[in-house]
Design an enzyme around this catalytic site. Structure first.
Site, PDB file in Angstrom:
ATOM      1  N   GLY A  88       0.827  -1.196   0.000  1.00  0.00           N
ATOM      2  CA  GLY A  88       0.000   0.000   0.000  1.00  0.00           C
ATOM      3  C   GLY A  88       0.860   1.244   0.000  1.00  0.00           C
ATOM      4  O   GLY A  88       1.988   1.241  -0.490  1.00  0.00           O
ATOM      5  N   VAL A  90       2.842   4.550   1.910  1.00  0.00           N
ATOM      6  CA  VAL A  90       3.592   4.882   3.116  1.00  0.00           C
ATOM      7  C   VAL A  90       3.588   6.393   3.284  1.00  0.00           C
ATOM      8  O   VAL A  90       3.913   7.134   2.341  1.00  0.00           O
ATOM      9  CB  VAL A  90       5.041   4.358   3.042  1.00  0.00           C
ATOM     10  CG1 VAL A  90       5.777   4.681   4.347  1.00  0.00           C
ATOM     11  CG2 VAL A  90       5.067   2.861   2.771  1.00  0.00           C
ATOM     12  N   LYS A 121       2.592   2.774   7.135  1.00  0.00           N
ATOM     13  CA  LYS A 121       2.275   1.984   5.941  1.00  0.00           C
ATOM     14  C   LYS A 121       0.830   1.499   6.046  1.00  0.00           C
ATOM     15  O   LYS A 121       0.472   0.777   6.969  1.00  0.00           O
ATOM     16  CB  LYS A 121       3.222   0.795   5.817  1.00  0.00           C
ATOM     17  CG  LYS A 121       3.075  -0.006   4.518  1.00  0.00           C
ATOM     18  CD  LYS A 121       3.890  -1.286   4.542  1.00  0.00           C
ATOM     19  CE  LYS A 121       5.371  -1.029   4.497  1.00  0.00           C
ATOM     20  NZ  LYS A 121       6.133  -2.316   4.369  1.00  0.00           N
ATOM     21  N   ASP A 217      12.584 -11.226  -0.978  1.00  0.00           N
ATOM     22  CA  ASP A 217      12.273 -10.105  -1.878  1.00  0.00           C
ATOM     23  C   ASP A 217      13.284  -8.984  -1.660  1.00  0.00           C
ATOM     24  O   ASP A 217      12.927  -7.822  -1.483  1.00  0.00           O
ATOM     25  CB  ASP A 217      10.848  -9.607  -1.630  1.00  0.00           C
ATOM     26  CG  ASP A 217      10.358  -8.687  -2.748  1.00  0.00           C
ATOM     27  OD1 ASP A 217      10.893  -8.772  -3.874  1.00  0.00           O
ATOM     28  OD2 ASP A 217       9.443  -7.878  -2.508  1.00  0.00           O
TER      29      ASP A 217
END
Length: 375
Positions: A88, A90, A121, A217
């Site tokens: 989403g 921040v 966040k 990641d």
């Protein structure tokens, strides 16, 4: 939305750093019943994951109400937006007074009380990550403390509103420092080395648990920088435990960022700590060249950074042609060549030929020291 693998079993680490233990939950007076229920849920998951008496792991986190976070960010104004990703958006926020967060940055405004700066966040309900990743991040960062991991201060859960609250990192991400137009002029060679060393230490810390932790990641946007350019890893929604004893890897669905991911992980879902090492090698190439891992706007043959840069990494005479021009030649050629050779080892196609992150840290520290002494 990710695939849930359950709460990772994080045992006592053998690398510098520690599991938080003995801390108590700090529930703010304005927190909702939903937030309180999330405490019960996490406590139950803790008990199931760790067992009675095995590890005391109550995260010392603050439960925020959504109203508190709206006030801190001035109703999530566009001016407060720091960035956005799979989870989403921040936002930068400010809490009144000095908060008991230890390393959280505090701003002193003339004629006003001190304020603590935070990063908030907010979950995008239609995004690629969701509740499982949100909960995993709380499980993970609430337990671990290390100088090169971002500090989670608290969270919010009210109805469908999910949020994570972090320490504010004033220099943003490595991605922004390298790739935002005009932002890399002050990223000197010494600063780039410092960032590489810090990020490597963070990964090595994760890998050196008795049961290894795979970041999964690793990329430049997940490396945040504090005011002195100390690198801190962030965004742990996809972390998972490494293979069980006697196994070389785990097999799982691919999740992450394609052009940073190791070939064995992209192709057949084989995941191990050496998969993170490959991703680290890609970031080293970005630091050297100032170019993204992949950019379809580059000329044909240059879009994929590792494929294009590979032939230049084994020759000091060729390397300078791909070095970031914004450095203006102000770098130690010997240390740059050593970094290039290290990056080449990290992006080996076969995992067993890649170095461990412990070896990477030692080599980077040696390169940094030699560069500082201009050897």
């Amino acid at each position: 939305m990710g695939v849930c693998f359950g709460t990772p079993d994080f045992p006592t680490p053998s690398y510098a750093g520690h599991l938080k233990s003995g801390a108590k939950w700090k529930i703010s007076t304005s927190s909702s019943s939903a937030a309180s229920n999330s405490h019960d849920l996490l406590a139950a998951r803790d008990k199931k994951a760790f067992g009675d008496g095995k590890i005391v792991a109550d995260p010392s986190l603050t439960v925020f109400s959504f109203a508190e976070l709206k006030a801190a960010t001035e109703n999530f104004t566009a001016d407060a937006l720091l960035g956005k990703g799979g989870f989403g958006r921040v936002y930068k926020g400010m809490l009144p007074g000095k908060q008991p967060y230890g390393i959280a940055e505090t701003m002193m405004l003339p004629g006003k009380q001190a304020r603590t700066i935070i990063a908030v966040k907010i979950l995008n309900q239609n995004g690629t990550q969701g509740y499982r990743e949100w909960l995993r991040e709380i499980d993970f960062l609430g337990r671990l403390s290390y100088p090169n991991l971002a500090k989670l201060l608290g969270f919010c859960q009210e109805d469908e509103n999910l949020a994570l609250v972090y320490e504010f990192m004033p220099m943003g991400s490595l991605e922004k420092q390298l790739f935002r137009k005009g932002s890399a002029d002050h990223l000197s060679w010494d600063v780039r080395l410092k960032i590489a060393v810090g990020a490597a230490r963070g990964l090595a810390f994760l890998h050196n648990f008795e049961r290894q932790i795979i970041f999964r990641d690793f990329k430049s946007s997940n490396i945040l920088l504090d005011g002195s350019y100390t690198a801190k890893l962030t965004d742990f929604g996809l972390v998972r435990s490494g293979p069980s004893e006697g196994k070389s890897h785990v097999t799982t669905q691919f999740m992450g960022t394609f052009h940073y991911a190791a070939p064995e992980y992209r192709a057949i879902g084989r995941l191990c700590v050496k998969s993170d090492v490959y991703s680290f090698g890609i970031v080293l190439l970005e630091i050297l060249t100032g170019l993204r891992a992949f950019d379809g706007r580059r000329p044909r043959g240059k879009a994929n950074l590792v494929e294009w840069a590979g032939p230049f990494l084994s020759s000091k005479d060729k390397l300078w042609t791909i070095m970031d021009s914004r450095l203006r030649g102000k770098y130690n050629r010997n240390s740059a060549f050593q970094i290039a050779k290290l990056a080449s080892k990290c992006v080996e196609e076969t995992p067993r030929f890649r170095p461990s992150m412990t070896k990477v840290v030692k080599e980077l520290e040696s390169i940094e020291a030699a560069s500082a002494n201009r050897i």
